[in-house]
Design a protein around this motif. Structure first.
Motif, short mmCIF file in Angstrom:
data_model
loop_
_atom_site.label_atom_id
_atom_site.label_comp_id
_atom_site.label_asym_id
_atom_site.label_seq_id
_atom_site.Cartn_x
_atom_site.Cartn_y
_atom_site.Cartn_z
N LEU A 117 -11.83 -53.48 -4.82
CA LEU A 117 -13.11 -52.82 -4.52
C LEU A 117 -13.83 -53.69 -3.50
CD1 LEU A 117 -14.00 -52.04 -8.24
CD2 LEU A 117 -13.21 -50.38 -6.55
N GLY A 118 -13.38 -53.62 -2.25
CA GLY A 118 -13.95 -54.48 -1.23
C GLY A 118 -13.57 -55.92 -1.49
N ASP A 119 -14.57 -56.81 -1.58
CA ASP A 119 -14.26 -58.22 -1.83
C ASP A 119 -14.16 -58.52 -3.33
OD1 ASP A 119 -16.89 -57.98 -2.58
OD2 ASP A 119 -17.61 -59.70 -1.43
N GLY B 42 -16.92 -65.34 -5.63
CA GLY B 42 -17.84 -66.22 -6.35
C GLY B 42 -17.48 -66.43 -7.80
N GLY B 43 -16.44 -65.71 -8.27
CA GLY B 43 -16.03 -65.86 -9.66
C GLY B 43 -16.19 -64.56 -10.43
N PRO B 44 -16.07 -64.62 -11.75
CA PRO B 44 -16.19 -63.41 -12.58
C PRO B 44 -17.57 -62.77 -12.47
CG PRO B 44 -15.20 -65.22 -13.82
CD PRO B 44 -15.73 -65.81 -12.55
N ILE B 45 -17.59 -61.45 -12.48
CA ILE B 45 -18.84 -60.69 -12.49
C ILE B 45 -19.02 -60.14 -13.89
CG2 ILE B 45 -20.07 -58.70 -11.53
CD1 ILE B 45 -18.30 -58.99 -9.03
#
Length: 244
Positions: free
Chosen positions: A150-152, A166-169
């Motif tokens: 999904l994109g980045d 940046g890591g887990p969302i």
């Protein structure tokens, strides 16, 4: 509270429930009623005591009063989603039953909402529904449907994890259930009925589903107002279109 609910074999039995309510009489009734129906229960009288409990235990679900002295239930669940446990199922209790109040609860990150006074039978049904939903999401994490770009960001279905550079969302239980259901059928339209079933909502209503979609878009879209991946198909439902 005199209604009865069958305690026949149920995977939700013996789940640990954290009850948070400043009304001592109601809190005692909730503890007694949930205990009588096979749940383990810990009680807290306000948000501060709830935080103390959450530091020392990991409940399976929290039943949380909205209106409390000091930090409100909405403020607690909002902070929990942002800085604590994004996956803990939360059922809000409130004397305010207007649609805008329910929406405020969902927007804060609650999974379900029950107005006071309530039927104890409905309370147990909603608690079990939320526990089943959490269990269903956990089970889908063992079915590898491949990573979804999904994109980045990337959604790993096997881990039930969304992450970017940046890591887990962090995802709430509802957001994870929604993304998992959409990711299992990429580029296929899911009707509101199918989404309601995936979210295990008793009475979802269009606005409740829209809130979950909006919250998920904020985490996967660069601009949630002009979505590239999670699209609305007017009159039919929603579709996830993975891509760069």
């Amino acid at each position: 509270m005199s209604a009865t609910v069958s305690t026949a074999a149920d995977a939700t039995l013996n789940a640990h429930i954290l009850v948070v309510d400043d009304d001592e009489k109601l809190r005692r009734l909730l503890v007694r009623y949930l205990t009588d129906h096979g749940f383990r229960v810990t009680a807290a009288e306000d948000a501060a005591h709830a935080r103390d409990s959450l530091r020392s235990l990991r409940p399976d679900l929290m039943v949380l009063d909205v209106t409390m002295p000091g930090e409100s239930g909405l403020e607690l669940v909002d902070d929990l989603r942002r800085n604590g446990d994004p996956e803990l199922p939360v059922l809000l209790l409130t004397a305010r039953g207007a649609p805008e109040d329910r929406i405020a609860g969902f927007e804060a990150g609650a999974d379900d909402y029950l107005g006071k006074p309530f039927d104890p039978y409905e309370l147990v049904l909603r608690v079990r529904a939320l526990l089943r939903r959490a269990g269903a999401v956990a089970n889908t994490q063992t079915v590898d449907i491949g990573p979804i770009r999904l994109g980045d960001a990337e959604f790993d279905s096997a881990r039930g994890e969304l992450r970017n550079s940046g890591g887990p969302i962090r995802l709430t239980g509802g957001e994870l259930a929604l993304l998992t259901a959409l990711a299992r059928k990429p580029n296929e339209i899911l009707s509101r009925e199918e989404i309601a079933e995936a979210l295990d909502m008793e009475e979802p209503g269009e606005r409740a589903i829209d809130v979950q979609v909006t919250r998920l878009r904020r985490k996967i879209e660069r601009d949630s107002r002009e979505p590239r991946y999670l699209h609305t198909v007017r009159g039919r439902g929603y579709v996830l279109k993975p891509g760069l």
